[in-house]
Design a protein around this motif. Structure first.
Motif, PDB file in Angstrom:
ATOM      1  N   SER A  79      47.515  47.864 -10.475  1.00 51.12           N
ATOM      2  CA  SER A  79      46.447  48.168 -11.421  1.00 51.12           C
ATOM      3  C   SER A  79      45.130  47.542 -11.001  1.00 51.12           C
ATOM      4  CB  SER A  79      46.824  47.669 -12.825  1.00 51.12           C
ATOM      5  OG  SER A  79      46.868  46.258 -12.845  1.00 51.12           O
ATOM      6  N   ALA A  80      44.021  48.189 -11.402  1.00 54.20           N
ATOM      7  CA  ALA A  80      42.699  47.603 -11.211  1.00 54.20           C
ATOM      8  C   ALA A  80      42.444  46.589 -12.319  1.00 54.20           C
ATOM      9  CB  ALA A  80      41.639  48.699 -11.240  1.00 54.20           C
ATOM     10  N   LYS A  81      41.530  45.661 -12.093  1.00 56.25           N
ATOM     11  CA  LYS A  81      41.261  44.620 -13.076  1.00 56.25           C
ATOM     12  C   LYS A  81      40.799  45.187 -14.413  1.00 56.25           C
ATOM     13  CE  LYS A  81      40.263  40.816  -9.896  1.00 56.25           C
ATOM     14  NZ  LYS A  81      39.265  39.825  -9.427  1.00 56.25           N
ATOM     15  N   SER A  82      40.182  46.375 -14.386  1.00 52.37           N
ATOM     16  CA  SER A  82      39.648  46.975 -15.606  1.00 52.37           C
ATOM     17  C   SER A  82      40.718  47.651 -16.457  1.00 52.37           C
ATOM     18  CB  SER A  82      38.573  48.009 -15.247  1.00 52.37           C
ATOM     19  OG  SER A  82      39.128  49.039 -14.449  1.00 52.37           O
ATOM     20  N   GLU A  83      41.967  47.618 -16.018  1.00 56.29           N
ATOM     21  CA  GLU A  83      43.032  48.375 -16.693  1.00 56.29           C
ATOM     22  C   GLU A  83      43.974  47.471 -17.481  1.00 56.29           C
ATOM     23  OE1 GLU A  83      44.763  50.368 -13.375  1.00 56.29           O
ATOM     24  OE2 GLU A  83      43.063  51.702 -13.088  1.00 56.29           O
ATOM     25  N   ASP A  84      43.432  46.416 -18.114  1.00 58.88           N
ATOM     26  CA  ASP A  84      44.276  45.456 -18.824  1.00 58.88           C
ATOM     27  C   ASP A  84      45.111  46.118 -19.918  1.00 58.88           C
ATOM     28  OD1 ASP A  84      43.518  43.362 -17.275  1.00 58.88           O
ATOM     29  OD2 ASP A  84      41.991  42.616 -18.648  1.00 58.88           O
ATOM     30  N   MET A  85      44.518  46.995 -20.713  1.00 57.37           N
ATOM     31  CA  MET A  85      45.269  47.649 -21.785  1.00 57.37           C
ATOM     32  C   MET A  85      46.365  48.537 -21.211  1.00 57.37           C
ATOM     33  SD  MET A  85      44.257  46.353 -24.494  1.00 57.37           S
ATOM     34  CE  MET A  85      45.250  47.400 -25.570  1.00 57.37           C
ATOM     35  N   ASP A  86      46.082  49.172 -20.073  1.00 59.06           N
ATOM     36  CA  ASP A  86      47.105  49.997 -19.435  1.00 59.06           C
ATOM     37  C   ASP A  86      48.271  49.146 -18.938  1.00 59.06           C
ATOM     38  OD1 ASP A  86      45.889  52.502 -19.768  1.00 59.06           O
ATOM     39  OD2 ASP A  86      44.566  52.132 -18.079  1.00 59.06           O
ATOM     40  N   LYS A  87      47.967  47.924 -18.457  1.00 59.85           N
ATOM     41  CA  LYS A  87      49.035  47.034 -17.998  1.00 59.85           C
ATOM     42  C   LYS A  87      49.945  46.662 -19.166  1.00 59.85           C
ATOM     43  CE  LYS A  87      46.093  44.226 -15.981  1.00 59.85           C
ATOM     44  NZ  LYS A  87      45.439  43.160 -15.192  1.00 59.85           N
ATOM     45  N   ILE A  88      49.329  46.347 -20.304  1.00 61.69           N
ATOM     46  CA  ILE A  88      50.120  45.994 -21.489  1.00 61.69           C
ATOM     47  C   ILE A  88      50.953  47.182 -21.941  1.00 61.69           C
ATOM     48  CG2 ILE A  88      49.965  45.335 -23.928  1.00 61.69           C
ATOM     49  CD1 ILE A  88      47.432  43.733 -23.157  1.00 61.69           C
ATOM     50  N   LEU A  89      50.339  48.361 -21.961  1.00 58.11           N
ATOM     51  CA  LEU A  89      51.082  49.568 -22.336  1.00 58.11           C
ATOM     52  C   LEU A  89      52.238  49.803 -21.381  1.00 58.11           C
ATOM     53  CD1 LEU A  89      51.470  52.149 -23.966  1.00 58.11           C
ATOM     54  CD2 LEU A  89      49.733  53.251 -22.536  1.00 58.11           C
ATOM     55  N   GLY A  90      51.966  49.603 -20.090  1.00 58.99           N
ATOM     56  CA  GLY A  90      53.016  49.799 -19.097  1.00 58.99           C
ATOM     57  C   GLY A  90      54.194  48.877 -19.304  1.00 58.99           C
ATOM     58  N   LEU A  91      53.929  47.613 -19.598  1.00 59.96           N
ATOM     59  CA  LEU A  91      55.011  46.670 -19.863  1.00 59.96           C
ATOM     60  C   LEU A  91      55.776  47.065 -21.117  1.00 59.96           C
ATOM     61  CD1 LEU A  91      53.096  43.379 -19.029  1.00 59.96           C
ATOM     62  CD2 LEU A  91      55.004  44.319 -17.743  1.00 59.96           C
ATOM     63  N   ASN A  92      55.051  47.577 -22.100  1.00 63.54           N
ATOM     64  CA  ASN A  92      55.702  47.987 -23.344  1.00 63.54           C
ATOM     65  C   ASN A  92      56.649  49.159 -23.149  1.00 63.54           C
ATOM     66  OD1 ASN A  92      55.035  46.328 -25.584  1.00 63.54           O
ATOM     67  ND2 ASN A  92      52.940  47.067 -25.513  1.00 63.54           N
ATOM     68  N   ILE A  93      56.330  50.050 -22.202  1.00 63.50           N
ATOM     69  CA  ILE A  93      57.197  51.222 -22.038  1.00 63.50           C
ATOM     70  C   ILE A  93      58.244  51.019 -20.950  1.00 63.50           C
ATOM     71  CG2 ILE A  93      55.562  52.870 -23.007  1.00 63.50           C
ATOM     72  CD1 ILE A  93      56.011  52.874 -19.310  1.00 63.50           C
ATOM     73  N   ASP A 193      51.886  36.186 -19.711  1.00 66.65           N
ATOM     74  CA  ASP A 193      51.700  37.080 -20.854  1.00 66.65           C
ATOM     75  C   ASP A 193      52.740  38.193 -20.886  1.00 66.65           C
ATOM     76  OD1 ASP A 193      49.537  35.593 -21.616  1.00 66.65           O
ATOM     77  OD2 ASP A 193      48.024  36.962 -20.825  1.00 66.65           O
ATOM     78  N   THR A 194      53.341  38.503 -19.745  1.00 70.59           N
ATOM     79  CA  THR A 194      54.359  39.552 -19.735  1.00 70.59           C
ATOM     80  C   THR A 194      55.574  39.149 -20.571  1.00 70.59           C
ATOM     81  OG1 THR A 194      55.407  38.693 -17.731  1.00 70.59           O
ATOM     82  CG2 THR A 194      53.660  40.300 -17.436  1.00 70.59           C
ATOM     83  N   VAL A 195      55.810  37.848 -20.717  1.00 66.76           N
ATOM     84  CA  VAL A 195      56.939  37.385 -21.530  1.00 66.76           C
ATOM     85  C   VAL A 195      56.782  37.871 -22.964  1.00 66.76           C
ATOM     86  CG1 VAL A 195      58.106  35.356 -22.484  1.00 66.76           C
ATOM     87  CG2 VAL A 195      57.389  35.377 -20.086  1.00 66.76           C
ATOM     88  N   THR A 196      55.583  37.758 -23.508  1.00 62.62           N
ATOM     89  CA  THR A 196      55.331  38.174 -24.889  1.00 62.62           C
ATOM     90  C   THR A 196      55.646  39.651 -25.077  1.00 62.62           C
ATOM     91  OG1 THR A 196      53.587  36.510 -25.078  1.00 62.62           O
ATOM     92  CG2 THR A 196      53.600  38.263 -26.715  1.00 62.62           C
ATOM     93  N   VAL A 197      55.286  40.458 -24.103  1.00 58.29           N
ATOM     94  CA  VAL A 197      55.546  41.895 -24.196  1.00 58.29           C
ATOM     95  C   VAL A 197      57.045  42.169 -24.160  1.00 58.29           C
ATOM     96  CG1 VAL A 197      55.144  44.142 -23.127  1.00 58.29           C
ATOM     97  CG2 VAL A 197      53.335  42.424 -23.130  1.00 58.29           C
ATOM     98  N   HIS A 198      57.760  41.507 -23.266  1.00 58.07           N
ATOM     99  CA  HIS A 198      59.210  41.704 -23.185  1.00 58.07           C
ATOM    100  C   HIS A 198      59.915  41.219 -24.455  1.00 58.07           C
ATOM    101  CE1 HIS A 198      59.424  43.227 -19.132  1.00 58.07           C
ATOM    102  NE2 HIS A 198      58.695  42.224 -18.668  1.00 58.07           N
ATOM    103  N   ILE A 199      59.453  40.110 -25.028  1.00 58.73           N
ATOM    104  CA  ILE A 199      60.027  39.613 -26.283  1.00 58.73           C
ATOM    105  C   ILE A 199      59.851  40.649 -27.383  1.00 58.73           C
ATOM    106  CG2 ILE A 199      59.721  37.922 -28.134  1.00 58.73           C
ATOM    107  CD1 ILE A 199      61.102  36.583 -25.892  1.00 58.73           C
ATOM    108  N   ARG A 200      58.668  41.258 -27.435  1.00 60.16           N
ATOM    109  CA  ARG A 200      58.401  42.275 -28.451  1.00 60.16           C
ATOM    110  C   ARG A 200      59.368  43.446 -28.296  1.00 60.16           C
ATOM    111  NH1 ARG A 200      53.321  44.215 -27.104  1.00 60.16           N
ATOM    112  NH2 ARG A 200      52.516  42.196 -27.763  1.00 60.16           N
TER     113      ARG A 200
END
Length: 228
Positions: A79-93, A193-200
């Motif tokens: 991911s590019a640095k500007s894609e933070d929300m996409d990274k979070i979405l990606g971890l969520n899915i 921060d990926t831990v928080t997403v996996h916990i969710r």
């Protein structure tokens, strides 16, 4: 030899990654959009995917959602640095990790090696009899790598399983986010921060009401625990 699929629309980046991976004796397949990536994935035995997020046609988010319908193969987002929300979405899915472009080749290889170690240890671990952890309505069977919630099988990824196993093996003990990352990823806490997403995601699978969890609880300012 492990087969790694690179899904990246910038051909120069894909070619550079291919060189790094082949120098480590990985077998490499390349695709330049999500549709091509899925076609290769369906035809070949793929052990890990490096997936760009922003691509023409089918992007990395859509492709990963499709892959997760049938497979727990490790997916690392590029991911590019500007894609933070996409990274979070990606971890969520269902993505396992991400690395930000431009990246250090040594860091990329470290992430790939780490993901493959976790995946292969999860999928090929020898059976161990009488190795069942049960707390309330949640049952974790370390022989079959299965999780049951109130008697119903839960579809869980290798990373989610390892996090849950760590917490259930140590009920009521509070682990910091960094501590969970280092124990599960077996590396310094690069992306805690990926831990928080996996916990969710785990909560959504095992809790009746994920917003008011009965088992997997946060201890504010410290970390998480599995309450017995």
């Amino acid at each position: 030899m492990y087969n790694i699929l690179i899904v990246e629309d910038e051909k120069e980046i894909a070619a550079a990654i291919e060189v790094y991976l082949k120098n480590q004796n990985y077998n490499v397949f390349k695709a330049y959009n999500g549709v091509e990536g899925l076609e290769i994935f369906e035809k070949q035995e793929i052990h890990l995917i490096l997936m760009d997020i922003m691509m023409p046609g089918m992007d990395g988010i859509q492709a990963t959602m499709k892959i997760r319908e049938s497979s727990n193969v490790p997916v690392i987002f590029l991911s590019a640095k500007s894609e933070d929300m996409d990274k979070i979405l990606g971890l969520n899915i269902g993505a396992d990790d991400y690395i930000t472009k431009p990246f250090n080749p040594l860091e990329l290889l470290a992430r790939v090696n780490s993901c493959l170690r976790r995946y292969t240890s999860y999928s090929s671990a020898p059976a161990v009899s009488d190795n069942v952890i049960k707390i309330g309505g949640i049952e974790l069977n370390d022989a079959s790598k299965e999780v049951l919630a109130d008697g119903e099988a839960v579809k869980i990824t290798p990373l989610e399983y390892k996090i849950l196993h760590l917490l259930m093996r140590n009920p009521n003990r509070v682990f910091s986010i960094e501590e969970i990352y280092e124990k599960v990823w077996n590396e310094p806490a690069y992306n805690p921060d990926t831990v928080t997403v996996h916990i969710r995601r785990i909560r959504e699978k095992i809790e009746i009401n994920p917003k008011e969890p009965k088992y997997l609880k946060v201890v504010w300012g410290i970390g998480y625990k599995f309450e017995k």
